[in-house]
Design a protein around this motif. Sequence first.
Motif, short mmCIF file in Angstrom:
data_model
loop_
_atom_site.label_atom_id
_atom_site.label_comp_id
_atom_site.label_asym_id
_atom_site.label_seq_id
_atom_site.Cartn_x
_atom_site.Cartn_y
_atom_site.Cartn_z
N LEU A 111 0.92 -0.77 -0.02
CA LEU A 111 -0.09 0.05 -0.26
C LEU A 111 0.73 1.37 0.19
O LEU A 111 0.54 1.86 -0.48
N SER A 112 2.00 1.03 1.03
CA SER A 112 2.78 1.94 0.65
C SER A 112 4.31 2.05 1.36
O SER A 112 3.84 0.95 2.37
N SER A 113 4.93 1.87 0.80
CA SER A 113 6.85 2.01 1.04
C SER A 113 7.08 2.75 1.81
O SER A 113 8.41 2.98 2.37
N GLU A 114 6.60 3.90 2.56
CA GLU A 114 6.30 5.28 3.48
C GLU A 114 6.77 4.91 4.32
O GLU A 114 5.29 4.54 4.81
N ALA A 115 7.35 5.44 5.75
CA ALA A 115 7.49 5.34 7.36
C ALA A 115 5.72 6.39 7.01
O ALA A 115 5.79 7.38 6.44
N VAL A 116 5.08 6.46 8.59
CA VAL A 116 3.58 7.19 8.48
C VAL A 116 4.69 8.18 9.39
O VAL A 116 4.66 6.85 10.82
N PHE A 117 4.33 9.40 9.68
CA PHE A 117 4.95 9.72 11.29
C PHE A 117 3.47 10.54 12.00
O PHE A 117 2.63 11.21 10.51
N ILE A 118 3.30 10.71 12.80
CA ILE A 118 1.43 11.32 13.21
C ILE A 118 2.47 12.48 14.34
O ILE A 118 3.87 12.42 14.44
N SER A 119 1.78 13.07 13.83
CA SER A 119 1.92 15.15 14.07
C SER A 119 0.84 15.37 14.91
O SER A 119 -0.27 15.10 14.65
N ILE A 120 0.59 16.05 16.47
CA ILE A 120 -0.23 16.64 16.54
C ILE A 120 -0.35 18.41 16.70
O ILE A 120 1.07 18.51 16.70
N ASP A 121 -1.34 18.65 16.57
CA ASP A 121 -1.15 20.31 16.41
C ASP A 121 -1.83 20.85 18.05
O ASP A 121 -1.95 19.54 19.16
N THR A 122 -1.16 21.47 18.66
CA THR A 122 -1.06 22.19 20.18
C THR A 122 -2.14 22.04 20.09
O THR A 122 -2.15 21.65 21.92
N ASN A 123 -3.33 21.93 20.48
CA ASN A 123 -4.81 22.09 20.63
C ASN A 123 -4.76 20.76 21.34
O ASN A 123 -4.93 20.20 22.55
N LEU A 124 -3.91 19.68 21.20
CA LEU A 124 -4.18 18.17 21.00
C LEU A 124 -3.70 17.99 22.40
O LEU A 124 -4.53 17.17 22.94
N ALA A 125 -2.33 18.75 22.28
CA ALA A 125 -2.19 18.48 23.84
C ALA A 125 -3.20 18.00 24.72
O ALA A 125 -2.60 17.63 25.74
N TYR A 126 -3.46 19.17 24.84
CA TYR A 126 -4.66 19.82 26.12
C TYR A 126 -5.12 18.39 26.21
O TYR A 126 -6.13 18.35 27.61
N TYR A 127 -5.75 17.53 25.47
CA TYR A 127 -6.85 17.14 24.92
C TYR A 127 -6.46 15.62 25.48
O TYR A 127 -6.56 14.32 26.33
N ARG A 128 -4.58 15.60 25.66
CA ARG A 128 -3.88 13.73 25.82
C ARG A 128 -4.40 12.86 24.84
O ARG A 128 -4.68 12.24 25.53
N LEU A 129 -4.64 13.41 23.80
CA LEU A 129 -4.81 12.17 22.30
C LEU A 129 -4.03 11.37 22.88
O LEU A 129 -4.29 9.80 22.93
N ILE A 130 -2.96 11.00 21.99
CA ILE A 130 -1.80 10.21 22.34
C ILE A 130 -1.38 9.08 23.91
O ILE A 130 -2.10 8.44 23.89
N SER A 131 -1.75 9.93 24.62
CA SER A 131 -1.24 9.49 25.74
C SER A 131 -2.55 8.36 26.54
O SER A 131 -1.62 7.68 27.47
N ARG A 132 -3.82 8.98 26.46
CA ARG A 132 -4.12 8.19 26.99
C ARG A 132 -6.09 7.85 25.89
O ARG A 132 -6.64 6.87 26.86
N ARG A 133 -5.73 8.20 25.41
CA ARG A 133 -6.15 7.41 23.65
C ARG A 133 -5.73 6.30 22.87
O ARG A 133 -6.88 5.45 23.01
N PHE A 134 -4.91 5.88 23.20
CA PHE A 134 -4.82 4.49 23.04
C PHE A 134 -3.46 3.76 24.13
O PHE A 134 -3.85 4.34 25.22
N PRO A 135 -3.84 2.10 24.04
CA PRO A 135 -4.29 1.81 22.50
C PRO A 135 -5.79 1.89 22.46
O PRO A 135 -6.39 2.32 22.93
N LEU A 136 -6.15 1.66 20.70
CA LEU A 136 -7.64 1.63 20.09
C LEU A 136 -7.81 0.44 19.60
O LEU A 136 -6.67 -0.19 19.02
#
Length: 360
Positions: A111-136
């Motif tokens: 599907l893709s030969s390139e690695a996927v890098f996730i990035s968040i905007d400033t507002n998402l840090a206040y909602y603790r998206l990565i540290s608290r919502r994962f694993p999904l």
Amino acid sequence: MREVFTKEQLMMLINESLDKNIKNIEVFEPFFDNRLICITSKKDGYEIELSTKDDFEIPIEKEEYWDRKEIPDFTDYKECLISSGFVDFANWEDFKDWINYHYISEKDPGLSSEAVFISIDTNLAYYRLISRRFPLRCGGTEIKPEDFDYLLSSIVEEEIDHHIRYKYSEEDLRLMGLHTEISDIRYDFRNRGTLETRKAKFATEELNYLRGGLNAARIKAEASKTDSERNDYRIVESLEDFAWDKNIDVALISTDRNMANHAENSEISYFILEMPKSIPKTKQVGADTILNLLHDLALTYGAVKIPELKTVLFGIWGGKRDIDYKNESVKAWIKPSSPLEKSLKRDLKIVNSLDLSKDG
């Protein structure tokens, strides 16, 4: 009894209250005694009952108040509900499909030969998206945060760091006592961060998780000190340049519709999380959500009161350390007349002895 509890150790407080047959735990903010939540034990979990916007009474006019922005409002309350995991973003299921697509792309070279890098905007840090919502859970697949690589813009870091500025002065505490019903609780706020500072330190822990636990690559970009819209463009521009330079795919997550336009023009994959359109009055949740919510409310309001347990949970206090922010600790003031004091002292002694034996 005044003791610092890590977020996980707060479960002892919940368990001991159940052992004492205290089925309902009401939590109040300290300024005007508005009820925030009620926790009720159920057979297969816990039910949280929320307060409504009409319940948040502030019985003085804004112009009469010493510093109105220091009283968390209903928007701050809703942000705690999101960051704790009590309520999902409006398009949460679509987000899970989107992240699952990138997860599959990452795992399937066809599907893709390139690695996927996730990035968040400033507002998402206040909602603790990565540290608290994962694993999904996406279908039968569990997607863990470490399944991706991450990029972190220096502009995001600077925008958050810029808000870590002010502490309460003695005059602030004096006026707080004149204009609210907080009483002597306020003295634990002495020389501690104001609301804006506390929220920014909370968001900083998300950045620390990305930088430390997930080893995010830091992208340097020049921030504007006066134009946040210009910063949005520069964040996306720096992500685009990095993607071209390293031959990778970038996937940006934000709650800002303007970021979607910048990302689209830069041909960067993006997802815009939408704020909840409605919030349930009651909801059954697990222990993790309760602990997150107790911590987030205590930090946002500075402290919260639990009358049934004759306990105050402080989110800020003199001597609070960086490790306390990392552990999402609160300081509990449990009055001698509390039904939990003796049993909690015993529990803490056992837990601390176990920790010492592990260190040894």
